[in-house]
Design a protein around this motif. Structure first.
Motif: not given
Length: 436
Positions: A177-182, A199-203, A284-292
């Motif tokens: 978890k980083f900050g307030k996330g969407i 999954f796209l995770v935006f601060e 701000g932080y950003f995460a990009y995740c792809v699942m099998a």
């Protein structure tokens, strides 16, 4: 009491020198949690933490890698890659952010959230896998050359769309978890069984500093118009990136969900990532995740469609606002492997209490460690690590030993009662499985 990161016996993997190094790492981060709200001590603690990591990471990782090689550990290369990612990318990036912002609260929280989440997950999953106590989460990443293409594509897109100079902090983002996330969840498929979850995770501040500035949002907060704009920008973003993942041109968006952190981690932890990137964009932080695709399971959440988009986005915003303003309520952690029971208990209590859910013993440990609850409602019959074992862990740690625990159980036999009474639970509540 604020967040804590306290060493527990459950973190032991059974290799003495590895366990001792882990204890030191936990101790440094715990000290930082204690002092983060005190400006002078917060800066000192962060500097000490950085110094400790820089001084000891190379030695610790090298010794652990030598041990893995000596026992012929099959996951050695993947494990070494995780070490390299944290040591060469994550830690230097966090250190740079602290220096550039003069240890701002955002930077301190980034450091604590990412490092604490990484350390807990890595110790309980990856390091336990060395001794056969768990299975590595990172065994099915894309080949390195494809990962490089993915990183470069995302970095270029962030620059093209928003003039952001993004840097990869971790190429093995574990849901920290980083900050307030969407937390935005998208499901792509061809109409058959094979699907991809993205999954796209935006601060929050990233969305406000980019899309918000482009559409003239002056409210200073995420609203329906801004979040809907972010959704459609995300569609374009994923369409550009997905060409490097999906071999078929027939893949299309089948479902999308806005999740809170609890829902995100529940889904994320069930799957094995093929790519999972965490980036610092400078805004701000950003995460990009792809699942099998073959591990896809139904989320159980409301899908966003054209006819309900505005209402669902407004509900999401209202829920986030409510969560942010109700943090002073007493915290109850509910632990049960039954999603039905979790949701039933949550609906019963959430109006009056700040509720956190956990569906396994591991989740209980992580939740207690990072955010101490005022009460734990604990299922006795959870698999792998049952309620008795979790309560033993809680009572064995002086920082947690006074947390009230009430068992949720369908048992009333004398043998069960005799086992748990020495652990001093506050009581038990009889569950009625399958009934409201």
């Amino acid at each position: 009491m604020g967040s804590q990161l306290v060493w527990q016996e459950r973190f032991n993997i059974g290799v003495d020198f590895i366990d001792e190094e882990h204890k030191k790492l936990f101790g440094i981060l715990d000290r930082m949690f204690m002092y983060r709200d005190q400006k002078v001590k917060s800066q000192w603690a962060c500097k000490e933490g950085i110094k400790y990591f820089k001084d000891h990471a190379m030695k610790h990782f090298t010794e652990e890698e030598m041990y893995m090689a000596s026992i012929g550990y099959s996951g050695f290369e993947t494990h070494r890659h995780l070490h390299d990612s944290f040591r060469k990318k994550t830690l230097p990036a966090l250190e740079n952010e602290l220096d550039q912002t003069k240890y701002s609260m955002d930077a301190v929280n980034h450091f604590l959230g990412v490092c604490a989440g990484w350390l807990i997950g890595h110790t309980l999953i990856e390091d336990h896998a060395i001794t056969g106590k768990s299975v590595s989460k990172w065994g099915k990443l894309l080949p390195e050359e494809e990962q490089v293409v993915m990183k470069n594509t995302i970095i270029q897109l962030l620059f093209d769309m928003f003039q952001l100079d993004a840097k990869v902090i971790s190429d093995c983002y574990g849901g920290e978890k980083f900050g307030k996330g969407i937390y935005y969840h998208m499901v792509y498929g061809t109409g058959g069984e094979e699907k991809w979850e993205i999954f796209l995770v935006f601060e929050e501040k990233l969305i406000m500093n980019t899309i918000g500035s482009l559409i003239g949002n002056e409210s200073g907060e995420v609203n329906v118009m801004l979040l809907n704009a972010a959704r459609y920008v995300s569609h374009q973003f994923v369409n550009r990136v997905s060409g490097y993942f999906m071999s078929s041109s027939e893949y299309g968006l089948q479902e999308e969900n806005l999740l809170d952190y609890e829902q995100f981690t529940r889904i994320f932890n069930r799957h094995t990532p093929q790519s999972s990137l965490l980036m610092d964009t400078g805004k701000g932080y950003f995460a990009y995740c792809v699942m099998a695709p073959h591990l896809l399971q139904k989320t159980g959440e409301v899908a966003i469609k054209t006819e309900n988009a505005v209402n669902e986005v407004q509900k999401y915003i209202d829920k986030n606002k409510e969560n942010n303003t109700l943090d002073n309520r007493h915290k109850i952690l509910i632990a049960d492997d039954s999603s039905f029971m979790l949701e039933a208990m949550k609906s019963l209590l959430e109006k009056d209490y700040n509720i956190t859910l956990a569906d396994s013993g591991l989740s209980v440990i992580r939740s207690i460690t990072l955010d101490r609850p005022d009460l734990v409602l604990l299922d006795y019959d959870m698999p792998v690590c049952n309620g008795k074992q979790v309560l033993e862990m809680i009572r064995s740690e002086k920082d947690f030993s006074d947390i009230p625990v009430i068992f949720l159980t369908g048992r009333a036999d004398r043998e069960t009662v005799e086992k748990i009474m020495p652990l001093k639970p506050e009581g038990s509540v009889k569950e009625s499985r399958g009934k409201p």
